[in-house]
Design a protein around this motif. Structure first.
Motif, mmCIF file in Angstrom:
data_model
loop_
_atom_site.group_PDB
_atom_site.id
_atom_site.type_symbol
_atom_site.label_atom_id
_atom_site.label_comp_id
_atom_site.label_asym_id
_atom_site.label_seq_id
_atom_site.Cartn_x
_atom_site.Cartn_y
_atom_site.Cartn_z
ATOM 1 N N PHE A 156 9.350 4.403 -0.315
ATOM 2 C CA PHE A 156 8.657 3.894 -1.504
ATOM 3 C C PHE A 156 7.280 4.544 -1.576
ATOM 4 O O PHE A 156 6.712 4.935 -0.558
ATOM 5 C CB PHE A 156 8.538 2.360 -1.440
ATOM 6 N N GLY A 216 -3.886 -2.108 4.056
ATOM 7 C CA GLY A 216 -3.394 -2.346 5.418
ATOM 8 C C GLY A 216 -2.561 -1.187 5.927
ATOM 9 O O GLY A 216 -2.634 -0.822 7.108
ATOM 10 N N ILE A 217 -1.787 -0.587 5.040
ATOM 11 C CA ILE A 217 -0.957 0.562 5.420
ATOM 12 C C ILE A 217 -1.844 1.713 5.907
ATOM 13 O O ILE A 217 -1.491 2.440 6.827
ATOM 14 C CB ILE A 217 -0.080 0.996 4.220
ATOM 15 N N TYR A 218 -3.017 1.841 5.295
ATOM 16 C CA TYR A 218 -3.919 2.922 5.714
ATOM 17 C C TYR A 218 -4.732 2.560 6.957
ATOM 18 O O TYR A 218 -5.437 3.407 7.499
ATOM 19 C CB TYR A 218 -4.853 3.316 4.560
ATOM 20 N N LEU A 262 9.554 -5.595 0.356
ATOM 21 C CA LEU A 262 9.720 -4.155 0.113
ATOM 22 C C LEU A 262 11.190 -3.769 0.182
ATOM 23 O O LEU A 262 11.686 -3.015 -0.667
ATOM 24 C CB LEU A 262 8.906 -3.347 1.140
ATOM 25 N N ALA A 267 9.527 3.166 5.529
ATOM 26 C CA ALA A 267 9.365 2.014 6.430
ATOM 27 C C ALA A 267 10.467 1.006 6.160
ATOM 28 O O ALA A 267 10.924 0.865 5.021
ATOM 29 C CB ALA A 267 8.000 1.354 6.217
ATOM 30 N N PHE A 268 10.906 0.338 7.194
ATOM 31 C CA PHE A 268 11.926 -0.720 7.094
ATOM 32 C C PHE A 268 13.215 -0.204 6.460
ATOM 33 O O PHE A 268 13.878 -0.910 5.698
ATOM 34 C CB PHE A 268 11.377 -1.928 6.311
ATOM 35 N N PRO A 326 2.645 3.230 9.779
ATOM 36 C CA PRO A 326 2.524 2.354 8.602
ATOM 37 C C PRO A 326 3.394 1.101 8.725
ATOM 38 O O PRO A 326 2.976 0.003 8.353
ATOM 39 C CB PRO A 326 2.994 3.247 7.450
ATOM 40 N N GLU A 327 4.592 1.265 9.276
ATOM 41 C CA GLU A 327 5.488 0.106 9.442
ATOM 42 C C GLU A 327 4.864 -0.916 10.397
ATOM 43 O O GLU A 327 4.879 -2.126 10.129
ATOM 44 C CB GLU A 327 6.842 0.587 9.972
ATOM 45 N N ARG A 338 1.729 -1.296 10.952
ATOM 46 C CA ARG A 338 0.557 -1.890 10.299
ATOM 47 C C ARG A 338 0.975 -3.010 9.353
ATOM 48 O O ARG A 338 0.315 -4.038 9.259
ATOM 49 C CB ARG A 338 -0.215 -0.812 9.520
ATOM 50 N N ILE A 339 2.088 -2.804 8.636
ATOM 51 C CA ILE A 339 2.571 -3.847 7.720
ATOM 52 C C ILE A 339 3.000 -5.079 8.522
ATOM 53 O O ILE A 339 2.717 -6.218 8.133
ATOM 54 C CB ILE A 339 3.737 -3.322 6.850
ATOM 55 N N LEU A 395 -5.320 2.851 13.265
ATOM 56 C CA LEU A 395 -4.915 4.223 12.939
ATOM 57 C C LEU A 395 -3.913 4.774 13.954
ATOM 58 O O LEU A 395 -3.221 5.747 13.665
ATOM 59 C CB LEU A 395 -6.141 5.142 12.836
ATOM 60 N N LEU A 452 -0.037 -6.921 9.658
ATOM 61 C CA LEU A 452 -0.601 -7.622 8.507
ATOM 62 C C LEU A 452 0.199 -8.910 8.225
ATOM 63 O O LEU A 452 -0.359 -9.967 7.954
ATOM 64 C CB LEU A 452 -0.511 -6.651 7.330
ATOM 65 N N VAL A 465 -2.013 -4.713 0.716
ATOM 66 C CA VAL A 465 -1.000 -4.159 1.623
ATOM 67 C C VAL A 465 -1.185 -2.643 1.732
ATOM 68 O O VAL A 465 -1.064 -2.073 2.821
ATOM 69 C CB VAL A 465 0.430 -4.533 1.170
ATOM 70 N N PRO A 473 6.051 -9.171 3.707
ATOM 71 C CA PRO A 473 5.976 -7.947 2.901
ATOM 72 C C PRO A 473 7.094 -6.961 3.220
ATOM 73 O O PRO A 473 7.559 -6.250 2.330
ATOM 74 C CB PRO A 473 4.595 -7.368 3.261
ATOM 75 N N ASP A 474 7.526 -6.956 4.483
ATOM 76 C CA ASP A 474 8.632 -6.061 4.869
ATOM 77 C C ASP A 474 9.905 -6.417 4.105
ATOM 78 O O ASP A 474 10.596 -5.542 3.560
ATOM 79 C CB ASP A 474 8.862 -6.117 6.383
ATOM 80 N N LYS A 475 10.200 -7.719 4.020
ATOM 81 C CA LYS A 475 11.414 -8.166 3.316
ATOM 82 C C LYS A 475 11.284 -7.939 1.811
ATOM 83 O O LYS A 475 12.261 -7.574 1.143
ATOM 84 C CB LYS A 475 11.668 -9.657 3.583
#
Lengths: 164, 61
Positions: free
Chosen positions: A125, A29-31, A10, A120-121, B30-31, B33-34, B26, B37, A26, A6-8
């Motif tokens: 976004f 997951g971010i939350y 995004l 992020a990354f 966020p990074e 967490r991604i 928490l 995941l 996702v 997902p990082d790539k």
């Protein structure tokens, strides 16, 4: 089978200036939701320019219709995206769902104000807000959404009343 | 009915929610967490691939 990056994905969307909002697993997951997800769901803007950017971003990743038998004469291009709305793809960076709207027929432009900006990354976004992610899950009403729903609500409560 | 400070919380639809896992998440950005995941998803995907491969080779014996 391609892994899930997902990082790539995004980064790829950001690099090609695609207007999109992260929704789905996702976003959950971010939350902070601790639940498996194997694809990136994004809501994309249906403007001609953005569709062109989206196609330019995904083409190098060899998108193919997820679940379809191999060898179909599928061509991923601007015309294909214009003729369709929602697509579920496998790519070399993992699975991605690109959606033109969400339950309630809400488009990218309508959802943008219901999103938060994330960094992020190395890119920025939008991601659907937790409150609206909960509303979406309620609207979708599928069994898998209902299972996630109570976790999202617990997460929402926890964020507002953190344990000591 | 839920007990929000217990390790396991029961959601309104009756399934267990691991609040400790949520609280641990928490604390991440966020990074992070991604990336977590991603790692979890790839662990499962690799496992599925290995199982499918083992099943397939078993059939051909």
């Amino acid at each position: 089978m391609a892994g899930f990056a997902p990082d790539k994905l995004l980064q790829q969307l950001c690099q090609y200036h695609v207007d999109f909002i992260v929704i789905g697993g996702v976003a959950a997951g971010i939350y902070g939701l601790d639940r498996q997800t194997f694809d990136l769901d994004v809501l994309y803007r249906r403007s001609p320019e953005n569709i062109a950017n989206l196609v330019a971003a995904l083409t190098p990743l060899e998108p193919y219709l997820r679940g379809a038998p191999p060898g179909l004469p599928f061509q991923f291009d601007v015309e294909t995206v214009k003729r369709g709305l929602n697509f579920t793809f496998t790519t070399t960076m993992g699975d991605i769902d690109i959606l033109s709207d969400v339950p309630g027929n809400l488009s990218y432009d309508e959802m943008l104000g219901k999103s938060i900006e994330l960094s992020a990354f190395g890119c920025n976004f939008p991601c659907i807000s937790l409150e609206h992610l909960i509303l979406l899950k309620k609207s979708a009403g599928r069994q898998k959404d209902l299972l996630v729903l109570s976790e999202l609500e617990a997460l929402y409560t926890e964020q507002r009343n953190p344990a000591e | 009915m839920s007990e929000s400070r217990s390790r396991k919380t029961i959601g309104h639809n009756g399934h267990e929610i691991d609040m400790d896992a949520i609280r641990a998440n928490l604390k991440l950005t966020p990074e992070q967490r991604i990336l977590k995941l991603k790692a979890n998803a790839n662990f499962i995907l690799n496992l599925r691939t290995a199982m499918a491969s083992a099943k397939s080779s078993g059939k051909h014996r």
